[in-house]
Each structure stands twice: as structure tokens, then as C-alpha cells.
Motif scaffolding. Structure first.
Motif, PDB file in Angstrom:
ATOM      1  N   ASP A   1      -1.549   7.252  10.076  1.00  0.00           N
ATOM      2  CA  ASP A   1      -0.497   6.745  10.787  1.00  0.00           C
ATOM      3  C   ASP A   1       0.198   5.518  10.341  1.00  0.00           C
ATOM      4  N   GLY A   2      -0.198   4.929   9.326  1.00  0.00           N
ATOM      5  CA  GLY A   2       0.217   3.802   8.688  1.00  0.00           C
ATOM      6  C   GLY A   2      -0.103   2.534   9.483  1.00  0.00           C
ATOM      7  N   THR A   3      -0.871   2.494  10.299  1.00  0.00           N
ATOM      8  CA  THR A   3      -1.513   1.129  11.062  1.00  0.00           C
ATOM      9  C   THR A   3      -2.266   0.031   9.806  1.00  0.00           C
ATOM     10  N   LEU A   4      -2.746  -0.821  10.365  1.00  0.00           N
ATOM     11  CA  LEU A   4      -3.453  -1.791   9.406  1.00  0.00           C
ATOM     12  C   LEU A   4      -4.998  -1.289   9.644  1.00  0.00           C
ATOM     13  N   GLU A   5      -5.475  -0.698  10.808  1.00  0.00           N
ATOM     14  CA  GLU A   5      -6.815  -0.381  11.162  1.00  0.00           C
ATOM     15  C   GLU A   5      -6.905   0.967  10.185  1.00  0.00           C
TER      16      GLU A   5
ATOM     17  N   THR B   1      -5.331   2.042   7.398  1.00  0.00           N
ATOM     18  CA  THR B   1      -5.128   1.789   5.961  1.00  0.00           C
ATOM     19  C   THR B   1      -6.287   0.692   5.469  1.00  0.00           C
ATOM     20  N   GLY B   2      -6.739  -0.108   6.118  1.00  0.00           N
ATOM     21  CA  GLY B   2      -7.992  -0.740   5.792  1.00  0.00           C
ATOM     22  C   GLY B   2      -9.105  -0.061   5.943  1.00  0.00           C
ATOM     23  N   LYS B   3      -9.289   0.891   6.647  1.00  0.00           N
ATOM     24  CA  LYS B   3     -10.340   1.720   6.352  1.00  0.00           C
ATOM     25  C   LYS B   3     -10.295   2.415   5.145  1.00  0.00           C
ATOM     26  N   ILE B   4      -9.358   3.010   4.910  1.00  0.00           N
ATOM     27  CA  ILE B   4      -9.107   3.939   3.789  1.00  0.00           C
ATOM     28  C   ILE B   4      -9.243   3.145   2.401  1.00  0.00           C
ATOM     29  N   LEU B   5      -8.857   1.973   2.464  1.00  0.00           N
ATOM     30  CA  LEU B   5      -8.815   1.062   1.268  1.00  0.00           C
ATOM     31  C   LEU B   5     -10.257   0.700   1.207  1.00  0.00           C
ATOM     32  N   ASN B   6     -11.173   0.267   2.096  1.00  0.00           N
ATOM     33  CA  ASN B   6     -12.332  -0.256   2.152  1.00  0.00           C
ATOM     34  C   ASN B   6     -13.348   0.778   1.775  1.00  0.00           C
TER      35      ASN B   6
ATOM     36  N   VAL C   1       0.912  -1.230   0.007  1.00  0.00           N
ATOM     37  CA  VAL C   1      -0.116   0.166   0.040  1.00  0.00           C
ATOM     38  C   VAL C   1       0.856   1.325  -0.060  1.00  0.00           C
ATOM     39  N   ARG C   2       1.938   1.115   1.028  1.00  0.00           N
ATOM     40  CA  ARG C   2       2.711   2.326   0.704  1.00  0.00           C
ATOM     41  C   ARG C   2       3.567   2.732  -0.403  1.00  0.00           C
ATOM     42  N   ILE C   3       4.095   1.606  -0.945  1.00  0.00           N
ATOM     43  CA  ILE C   3       4.424   1.583  -2.451  1.00  0.00           C
ATOM     44  C   ILE C   3       3.975   2.037  -3.353  1.00  0.00           C
ATOM     45  N   ASN C   4       2.691   1.648  -3.397  1.00  0.00           N
ATOM     46  CA  ASN C   4       1.487   2.059  -4.397  1.00  0.00           C
ATOM     47  C   ASN C   4       1.021   3.479  -4.573  1.00  0.00           C
ATOM     48  N   GLY C   5       0.858   3.621  -2.997  1.00  0.00           N
ATOM     49  CA  GLY C   5       0.334   5.162  -2.782  1.00  0.00           C
ATOM     50  C   GLY C   5       1.467   6.226  -3.279  1.00  0.00           C
ATOM     51  N   ASN C   6       2.781   5.752  -2.728  1.00  0.00           N
ATOM     52  CA  ASN C   6       3.765   6.690  -3.286  1.00  0.00           C
ATOM     53  C   ASN C   6       4.091   7.051  -4.736  1.00  0.00           C
TER      54      ASN C   6
END
Length: 174
Positions: A131-135, A137-142, A62-67
Motif C-alpha cells: 500500500d505504500g505507507t510508512l508502516e 514500507t518500514g516493516k518490509i525494509l526492517n 524506496v519507490r525509486i530504488n524498488g522500481n
């Protein structure tokens, strides 16, 4: 028979009456809703379920694709915007003003994808600021996936209504 007439007989150039157009539309939106920001949804599910290395891999991709998305937008976003406005204006004029059905079909396929790309850019900016946490990141991608699915449903509805209108009007007039 001429090669071109045989080819055009096999490949129906009237887009809205062509089965391949509708298959392509379904595949386009199925793929777009599965890949939020270039990350497959099953990676998020596995990261939530398994954790550990799967979670780290998910956050890394996610970080790589976002960047990558933000780099492309920052470097050449204005040129992409200008070119896409030119192309979509041309397609809209050809399709809806001059009545070229192929241009209508391409416009109705690609214009909603541009809206999805804007949602992906917005999600990438939120993820960079987050903040880069799974919660988080998952919320944003959902949310990105749900918005993509909504746009896909509306796009399929509008495309099918316009396609039916085109097929009925050509069937009545032709």
C-alpha cells in the motif's frame, strides 16, 4: 628485486592470512546491513521520528530504488543469473576443487551477497504490491535488514572458520 616479487611481498596473496581481507569482509557486511534495498537505514529512522517531508522523501527513494531493482531484474535478470552462475561455479571449482585460496576468498565474499540481492528483489516485489505507507514500507525494509544481518553473521562465521582451517593447514603443511 623484481617489481612483481616486491609487490607480492607487500600484498600478501594468501587471502585468509591478510588483514585487508578481513577488513574488507567487515566493511562489506557493515555496509550491506546499513543499506537495505539501496536505502540507508537512518532515512527510515528519521522518517519515523520526524515525519512530514522526511517521510515523503523516504517513501520516494524506496519507490525509486524498488522500481530500479525490478526493472533491472525484469530486463536482464536471466542474463545476470546465467553469468553469476557461471562465475560462481568457476570460483567454487577453482577454490574448493583445485585449492586456489584467492578463489575461495572471493567466493566466500560474494556468494552471500547474491543471496542478499535476492532478498532485496523479493522486498521490492512486496513493496510494489503493497500500500505504500510508512508502516508497511518500514516493516518490509526492517525485515530485509534483519535477514541481511543474519546472512552476514552466518557468512562471517563460515568465512572465519574456513579461513582458520586454511591458515592452520598451510601452517602445518608449509
Amino acid at each position: 628485486m623484481d617489481l612483481f616479487s616486491t609487490l607480492f611481498e607487500i600484498i600478501d596473496m594468501r587471502s585468509f592470512s591478510n588483514l585487508w581481507y578481513w577488513i574488507g569482509l567487515a566493511v562489506l557486511w557493515s555496509s550491506a546491513s546499513h543499506w537495505a534495498m539501496g536505502v540507508p537505514y537512518d532515512l527510515l529512522v528519521r522518517a519515523r521520528r520526524v515525519g512530514g517531508q522526511a517521510e515523503r522523501d523516504f517513501l520516494d527513494i524506496v519507490r525509486i530504488n524498488g522500481n530500479r531493482i525490478l526493472y533491472i531484474v525484469d530486463v536482464s535478470g536471466l542474463a545476470i543469473l546465467g553469468l553469476s552462475c557461471f562465475i560462481f561455479t568457476g570460483l567454487a571449482m577453482l577454490g574448493f576443487f583445485y585449492g586456489v585460496e584467492f578463489a575461495q576468498a572471493v567466493f566466500l565474499l560474494l556468494f552471500p551477497v547474491c543471496i542478499v540481492m535476492l532478498i532485496n528483489v523479493r522486498a521490492a516485489r512486496k513493496l510494489r504490491a503493497g500500500d505504500g505507507t510508512l508502516e508497511f514500507t518500514g516493516k518490509i525494509l526492517n525485515r530485509c535488514r534483519i535477514y541481511t544481518q543474519i546472512i552476514g553473521m552466518v557468512s562471517i562465521l563460515i568465512t572465519s572458520l574456513w579461513g582458520m582451517y586454511q591458515n592452520f593447514s598451510i601452517g602445518v603443511l608449509g
